[in-house]
Write an enzyme that holds these catalytic residues in place. Sequence first.
Site, mmCIF file in Angstrom:
data_model
loop_
_atom_site.group_PDB
_atom_site.id
_atom_site.type_symbol
_atom_site.label_atom_id
_atom_site.label_comp_id
_atom_site.label_asym_id
_atom_site.label_seq_id
_atom_site.Cartn_x
_atom_site.Cartn_y
_atom_site.Cartn_z
ATOM 1 N N SER A 136 -18.927 -15.952 14.685
ATOM 2 C CA SER A 136 -18.969 -15.508 13.287
ATOM 3 C C SER A 136 -19.728 -14.197 13.209
ATOM 4 C CB SER A 136 -19.688 -16.550 12.426
ATOM 5 O OG SER A 136 -19.814 -16.094 11.101
ATOM 6 N N TYR A 148 -26.488 -22.547 9.440
ATOM 7 C CA TYR A 148 -25.153 -22.196 9.956
ATOM 8 C C TYR A 148 -25.241 -20.994 10.877
ATOM 9 C CZ TYR A 148 -20.347 -20.541 10.209
ATOM 10 O OH TYR A 148 -19.126 -20.112 10.674
HETATM 11 O O1 NJP Z 1 -12.224 -23.815 8.382
HETATM 12 P P1 NJP Z 1 -11.336 -25.106 8.111
HETATM 13 P P2 NJP Z 1 -11.956 -22.486 9.233
HETATM 14 N N1 NJP Z 1 -13.942 -32.442 15.739
HETATM 15 O O2 NJP Z 1 -12.217 -26.006 7.324
HETATM 16 C C1 NJP Z 1 -12.090 -29.110 12.383
HETATM 17 C C2 NJP Z 1 -15.410 -20.454 11.729
HETATM 18 N N2 NJP Z 1 -15.597 -19.410 10.746
HETATM 19 O O3 NJP Z 1 -10.600 -22.386 9.748
HETATM 20 O O4 NJP Z 1 -11.426 -32.673 12.190
HETATM 21 C C3 NJP Z 1 -12.766 -31.804 15.729
HETATM 22 O O5 NJP Z 1 -10.010 -24.721 7.572
HETATM 23 C C4 NJP Z 1 -11.380 -29.494 11.099
HETATM 24 O O6 NJP Z 1 -10.476 -30.570 11.318
HETATM 25 P P3 NJP Z 1 -10.738 -32.125 10.989
HETATM 26 C C5 NJP Z 1 -15.932 -21.829 11.388
HETATM 27 O O7 NJP Z 1 -17.316 -21.930 11.571
HETATM 28 C C6 NJP Z 1 -15.000 -19.476 9.552
HETATM 29 O O8 NJP Z 1 -12.495 -21.399 8.410
HETATM 30 O O9 NJP Z 1 -9.340 -32.651 10.843
HETATM 31 N N3 NJP Z 1 -12.423 -30.934 14.773
HETATM 32 C C7 NJP Z 1 -10.556 -28.256 10.849
HETATM 33 O O10 NJP Z 1 -9.351 -28.290 11.584
HETATM 34 C C8 NJP Z 1 -15.154 -22.669 12.375
HETATM 35 O O11 NJP Z 1 -15.793 -22.671 13.634
HETATM 36 C C9 NJP Z 1 -15.204 -18.444 8.640
HETATM 37 O O12 NJP Z 1 -11.559 -32.194 9.742
HETATM 38 C C10 NJP Z 1 -13.311 -30.723 13.782
HETATM 39 C C11 NJP Z 1 -11.436 -27.138 11.400
HETATM 40 O O13 NJP Z 1 -12.443 -27.743 12.207
HETATM 41 C C12 NJP Z 1 -13.834 -21.927 12.507
HETATM 42 O O14 NJP Z 1 -14.037 -20.643 11.924
HETATM 43 C C13 NJP Z 1 -16.002 -17.367 8.954
HETATM 44 C C14 NJP Z 1 -14.555 -31.346 13.735
HETATM 45 C C15 NJP Z 1 -12.089 -26.338 10.298
HETATM 46 O O15 NJP Z 1 -11.083 -25.710 9.588
HETATM 47 C C16 NJP Z 1 -12.661 -22.556 11.796
HETATM 48 O O16 NJP Z 1 -12.989 -22.744 10.416
HETATM 49 C C17 NJP Z 1 -16.596 -17.319 10.198
HETATM 50 C C18 NJP Z 1 -14.847 -32.255 14.776
HETATM 51 N N4 NJP Z 1 -16.008 -32.926 14.826
HETATM 52 C C19 NJP Z 1 -16.390 -18.335 11.093
HETATM 53 N N5 NJP Z 1 -15.206 -30.918 12.625
HETATM 54 C C20 NJP Z 1 -14.593 -18.458 7.277
HETATM 55 N N6 NJP Z 1 -13.668 -19.371 6.966
HETATM 56 O O17 NJP Z 1 -14.934 -17.593 6.466
HETATM 57 C C21 NJP Z 1 -14.400 -30.052 12.005
HETATM 58 O O18 NJP Z 1 -17.362 -16.267 10.486
HETATM 59 N N7 NJP Z 1 -13.250 -29.917 12.690
#
Ligand code: NJP
Length: 227
Positions: A136, A148
């Site tokens: 990030s 975070y």
């Molecule tokens: O968010 P979202 P993003 N085991 O909520 C999964 C980083 N980031 O695409 O398990 C396995 O749409 C969850 O799936 P589910 C951020 O920190 C973002 O934005 O089914 N999977 C979902 O597929 C993250 O590292 C921004 O609930 C797990 C996914 O994670 C990455 O981008 C800015 C899990 C999250 O999808 C993707 O986030 C930045 C587990 N224990 C960095 N827990 C931004 N959006 O602005 C969660 O700098 N997931």
Amino acid sequence: DSRVFVITGASSGIGAATAHRAVEAGYRVVLGARSKDKLDALVEALGGASHALAVTTDVTKWEDNEALIAAAQDTFGSVDVVFANAGFGAARGWLNETPEHWHDMVLTNVLGAAYTVRAAIPALKATKGHVLLTGSVAGRKALPGSLYSSTKWAVTGMSESIRQDLNGTGVRTTLISPGGVETPFFDNPSQDRLEPDDIARAVLYAVSQPPHVDINEIFVRPIAQEG
Ligand code: NJP
């Protein structure tokens, strides 16, 4: 016999968008996340079982990461790219998030990413593959919001440590460092953010370089983002 692209956090946002771009580029994709229904729907949207495999995965569990990589090898024969992308945030103040939220966030963003990469390294050495991690902008400069930023600074350090550890193996390492992206990560909509596909295209740029080129980090901010 197209190459195989494993993505965690694939059920939503950046991970799902990357799955679309990867299939478009000719990869077969292996989708890891906890939400089986969303993964199954994404497999269908990507053209079915010949293009994509859903593996219910909680990245905080070591065995799930091992099973994710094993399923990719068993079903599609190899692992060429691994995108450790699963994660979530905590945007409010230091006293506004619960200790339990911090616990789950550190486990997911830091240990989960490390587990995914560790489970994948033997397979990636065999293919001279590619590791990508989602860091990030908050992993390069401290941003307000509790803890975070700390988890993403850990991912920044992890990425460089992995790069050095894998030096000489032919495996490449890329840290993807987004600014604000319009995904369920946020609970307030904004038009000033990037689209998930903007990050997916950056990921595909990194993996499409010639084998001797390692793009070590990509920052992508929306043009309106100051910090
Ligand atoms: O968010 P979202 P993003 N085991 O909520 C999964 C980083 N980031 O695409 O398990 C396995 O749409 C969850 O799936 P589910 C951020 O920190 C973002 O934005 O089914 N999977 C979902 O597929 C993250 O590292 C921004 O609930 C797990 C996914 O994670 C990455 O981008 C800015 C899990 C999250 O999808 C993707 O986030 C930045 C587990 N224990 C960095 N827990 C931004 N959006 O602005 C969660 O700098 N997931």
